[in-house]
Motif scaffolding. Sequence first.
Motif, PDB file in Angstrom:
ATOM      1  N   LEU A 118      54.978  17.401  39.392  1.00  0.00           N
ATOM      2  CA  LEU A 118      55.063  17.174  40.831  1.00  0.00           C
ATOM      3  C   LEU A 118      54.272  18.211  41.642  1.00  0.00           C
ATOM      4  CD1 LEU A 118      58.892  16.380  40.931  1.00  0.00           C
ATOM      5  CD2 LEU A 118      57.019  14.748  41.127  1.00  0.00           C
ATOM      6  N   ALA A 119      53.456  19.010  40.973  1.00  0.00           N
ATOM      7  CA  ALA A 119      52.735  20.102  41.639  1.00  0.00           C
ATOM      8  C   ALA A 119      51.829  19.598  42.768  1.00  0.00           C
ATOM      9  CB  ALA A 119      51.933  20.904  40.622  1.00  0.00           C
ATOM     10  N   GLU A 120      51.091  18.517  42.515  1.00  0.00           N
ATOM     11  CA  GLU A 120      50.195  17.986  43.554  1.00  0.00           C
ATOM     12  C   GLU A 120      50.992  17.478  44.754  1.00  0.00           C
ATOM     13  OE1 GLU A 120      47.180  15.237  42.269  1.00  0.00           O
ATOM     14  OE2 GLU A 120      46.876  16.358  40.415  1.00  0.00           O
ATOM     15  N   LYS A 121      52.077  16.803  44.472  1.00  0.00           N
ATOM     16  CA  LYS A 121      52.922  16.273  45.539  1.00  0.00           C
ATOM     17  C   LYS A 121      53.501  17.418  46.373  1.00  0.00           C
ATOM     18  CE  LYS A 121      56.530  12.893  46.255  1.00  0.00           C
ATOM     19  NZ  LYS A 121      57.417  11.940  45.612  1.00  0.00           N
ATOM     20  N   MET A 122      53.925  18.495  45.708  1.00  0.00           N
ATOM     21  CA  MET A 122      54.464  19.645  46.432  1.00  0.00           C
ATOM     22  C   MET A 122      53.405  20.261  47.334  1.00  0.00           C
ATOM     23  SD  MET A 122      57.062  21.601  43.836  1.00  0.00           S
ATOM     24  CE  MET A 122      56.022  21.597  42.394  1.00  0.00           C
ATOM     25  N   SER A 123      52.196  20.389  46.830  1.00  0.00           N
ATOM     26  CA  SER A 123      51.106  20.948  47.643  1.00  0.00           C
ATOM     27  C   SER A 123      50.862  20.103  48.886  1.00  0.00           C
ATOM     28  CB  SER A 123      49.817  21.039  46.822  1.00  0.00           C
ATOM     29  OG  SER A 123      49.953  22.001  45.820  1.00  0.00           O
ATOM     30  N   HIS A 135      59.760  20.372  56.978  1.00  0.00           N
ATOM     31  CA  HIS A 135      61.050  20.621  56.320  1.00  0.00           C
ATOM     32  C   HIS A 135      60.838  21.026  54.860  1.00  0.00           C
ATOM     33  CE1 HIS A 135      65.268  20.445  55.342  1.00  0.00           C
ATOM     34  NE2 HIS A 135      65.013  19.580  54.369  1.00  0.00           N
ATOM     35  N   PHE A 136      59.973  20.303  54.162  1.00  0.00           N
ATOM     36  CA  PHE A 136      59.694  20.652  52.770  1.00  0.00           C
ATOM     37  C   PHE A 136      59.040  22.029  52.680  1.00  0.00           C
ATOM     38  CE2 PHE A 136      57.226  20.968  48.922  1.00  0.00           C
ATOM     39  CZ  PHE A 136      58.195  20.653  47.972  1.00  0.00           C
ATOM     40  N   ALA A 137      58.121  22.315  53.577  1.00  0.00           N
ATOM     41  CA  ALA A 137      57.459  23.625  53.570  1.00  0.00           C
ATOM     42  C   ALA A 137      58.481  24.743  53.740  1.00  0.00           C
ATOM     43  CB  ALA A 137      56.403  23.681  54.676  1.00  0.00           C
ATOM     44  N   LYS A 138      59.462  24.520  54.607  1.00  0.00           N
ATOM     45  CA  LYS A 138      60.520  25.524  54.820  1.00  0.00           C
ATOM     46  C   LYS A 138      61.357  25.697  53.558  1.00  0.00           C
ATOM     47  CE  LYS A 138      64.408  26.587  57.870  1.00  0.00           C
ATOM     48  NZ  LYS A 138      65.653  26.258  57.218  1.00  0.00           N
ATOM     49  N   LEU A 139      61.733  24.598  52.919  1.00  0.00           N
ATOM     50  CA  LEU A 139      62.502  24.676  51.673  1.00  0.00           C
ATOM     51  C   LEU A 139      61.719  25.420  50.591  1.00  0.00           C
ATOM     52  CD1 LEU A 139      64.005  21.079  51.278  1.00  0.00           C
ATOM     53  CD2 LEU A 139      65.243  23.187  51.794  1.00  0.00           C
ATOM     54  N   ALA A 140      60.452  25.088  50.452  1.00  0.00           N
ATOM     55  CA  ALA A 140      59.620  25.718  49.429  1.00  0.00           C
ATOM     56  C   ALA A 140      59.460  27.214  49.688  1.00  0.00           C
ATOM     57  CB  ALA A 140      58.250  25.043  49.364  1.00  0.00           C
ATOM     58  N   ALA A 186      69.259  28.001  42.319  1.00  0.00           N
ATOM     59  CA  ALA A 186      69.479  26.733  41.611  1.00  0.00           C
ATOM     60  C   ALA A 186      69.780  25.606  42.591  1.00  0.00           C
ATOM     61  CB  ALA A 186      70.610  26.893  40.599  1.00  0.00           C
ATOM     62  N   ALA A 187      70.590  25.882  43.599  1.00  0.00           N
ATOM     63  CA  ALA A 187      70.922  24.862  44.597  1.00  0.00           C
ATOM     64  C   ALA A 187      69.674  24.439  45.374  1.00  0.00           C
ATOM     65  CB  ALA A 187      72.004  25.377  45.541  1.00  0.00           C
ATOM     66  N   LEU A 188      68.843  25.408  45.731  1.00  0.00           N
ATOM     67  CA  LEU A 188      67.597  25.099  46.443  1.00  0.00           C
ATOM     68  C   LEU A 188      66.675  24.274  45.564  1.00  0.00           C
ATOM     69  CD1 LEU A 188      66.329  28.200  48.448  1.00  0.00           C
ATOM     70  CD2 LEU A 188      66.489  25.852  49.240  1.00  0.00           C
ATOM     71  N   LYS A 189      66.575  24.641  44.284  1.00  0.00           N
ATOM     72  CA  LYS A 189      65.721  23.898  43.365  1.00  0.00           C
ATOM     73  C   LYS A 189      66.203  22.453  43.254  1.00  0.00           C
ATOM     74  CE  LYS A 189      65.658  24.729  38.897  1.00  0.00           C
ATOM     75  NZ  LYS A 189      65.375  25.320  37.570  1.00  0.00           N
ATOM     76  N   ASP A 190      67.510  22.257  43.169  1.00  0.00           N
ATOM     77  CA  ASP A 190      68.063  20.899  43.125  1.00  0.00           C
ATOM     78  C   ASP A 190      67.730  20.128  44.400  1.00  0.00           C
ATOM     79  OD1 ASP A 190      69.140  21.415  40.628  1.00  0.00           O
ATOM     80  OD2 ASP A 190      71.184  21.732  41.382  1.00  0.00           O
ATOM     81  N   GLU A 191      67.863  20.790  45.538  1.00  0.00           N
ATOM     82  CA  GLU A 191      67.558  20.148  46.818  1.00  0.00           C
ATOM     83  C   GLU A 191      66.077  19.766  46.893  1.00  0.00           C
ATOM     84  OE1 GLU A 191      67.965  20.968  51.631  1.00  0.00           O
ATOM     85  OE2 GLU A 191      68.773  22.441  50.224  1.00  0.00           O
ATOM     86  N   ILE A 192      65.222  20.663  46.438  1.00  0.00           N
ATOM     87  CA  ILE A 192      63.784  20.393  46.448  1.00  0.00           C
ATOM     88  C   ILE A 192      63.454  19.222  45.526  1.00  0.00           C
ATOM     89  CG2 ILE A 192      61.551  21.331  45.694  1.00  0.00           C
ATOM     90  CD1 ILE A 192      62.573  24.060  46.866  1.00  0.00           C
ATOM     91  N   SER A 220      65.413  16.757  44.596  1.00  0.00           N
ATOM     92  CA  SER A 220      65.919  15.538  45.228  1.00  0.00           C
ATOM     93  C   SER A 220      64.977  15.080  46.349  1.00  0.00           C
ATOM     94  CB  SER A 220      67.315  15.761  45.805  1.00  0.00           C
ATOM     95  OG  SER A 220      68.234  15.966  44.778  1.00  0.00           O
ATOM     96  N   TYR A 221      64.514  16.025  47.135  1.00  0.00           N
ATOM     97  CA  TYR A 221      63.591  15.719  48.232  1.00  0.00           C
ATOM     98  C   TYR A 221      62.301  15.110  47.691  1.00  0.00           C
ATOM     99  CZ  TYR A 221      61.619  16.323  52.893  1.00  0.00           C
ATOM    100  OH  TYR A 221      61.087  16.106  54.138  1.00  0.00           O
ATOM    101  N   LEU A 222      61.795  15.694  46.613  1.00  0.00           N
ATOM    102  CA  LEU A 222      60.572  15.186  46.003  1.00  0.00           C
ATOM    103  C   LEU A 222      60.751  13.763  45.478  1.00  0.00           C
ATOM    104  CD1 LEU A 222      59.457  18.396  44.109  1.00  0.00           C
ATOM    105  CD2 LEU A 222      58.176  17.283  45.948  1.00  0.00           C
ATOM    106  N   LYS A 223      61.875  13.507  44.856  1.00  0.00           N
ATOM    107  CA  LYS A 223      62.142  12.176  44.300  1.00  0.00           C
ATOM    108  C   LYS A 223      62.358  11.142  45.393  1.00  0.00           C
ATOM    109  CE  LYS A 223      61.599  12.829  40.018  1.00  0.00           C
ATOM    110  NZ  LYS A 223      60.474  12.177  39.351  1.00  0.00           N
ATOM    111  N   GLU A 224      63.016  11.545  46.491  1.00  0.00           N
ATOM    112  CA  GLU A 224      63.258  10.622  47.599  1.00  0.00           C
ATOM    113  C   GLU A 224      61.976  10.260  48.338  1.00  0.00           C
ATOM    114  OE1 GLU A 224      66.185  12.376  50.135  1.00  0.00           O
ATOM    115  OE2 GLU A 224      67.730  12.317  48.588  1.00  0.00           O
TER     116      GLU A 224
END
Length: 80
Positions: free
Chosen positions: A15-20, A28-33, A66-72, A74-78
């Motif tokens: 998911l590296a490209e998608k995260m970038s 929101h994703f940028a803040k989580l990351a 770990a909680a943040l990683k799970d949230e990230i 989930s966000y990526l999958k959604e």
Amino acid sequence: MSNTPHELAEEFPELAEKMSALKVSDAHFAKLAEEYHTLNRAVHRAETNVEPVEQLVEADMRKKRAALKDEIYSYLKESA
């Protein structure tokens, strides 16, 4: 500088490209990351005794990471 384990690109290489892309297009994703990155570095510094903390504090930081990683994840999958 040593390699910091648990970086998001290492945790989710498929998911590296998608995260970038999301870091640029989704505030929101940028803040989580960024929050994950900052916390992950703090955990690494604690684990390597660069900036030692009490065991309970370190354990709490790991749980938050770990909680943040799970949230990230989930966000990526959604956002697929």
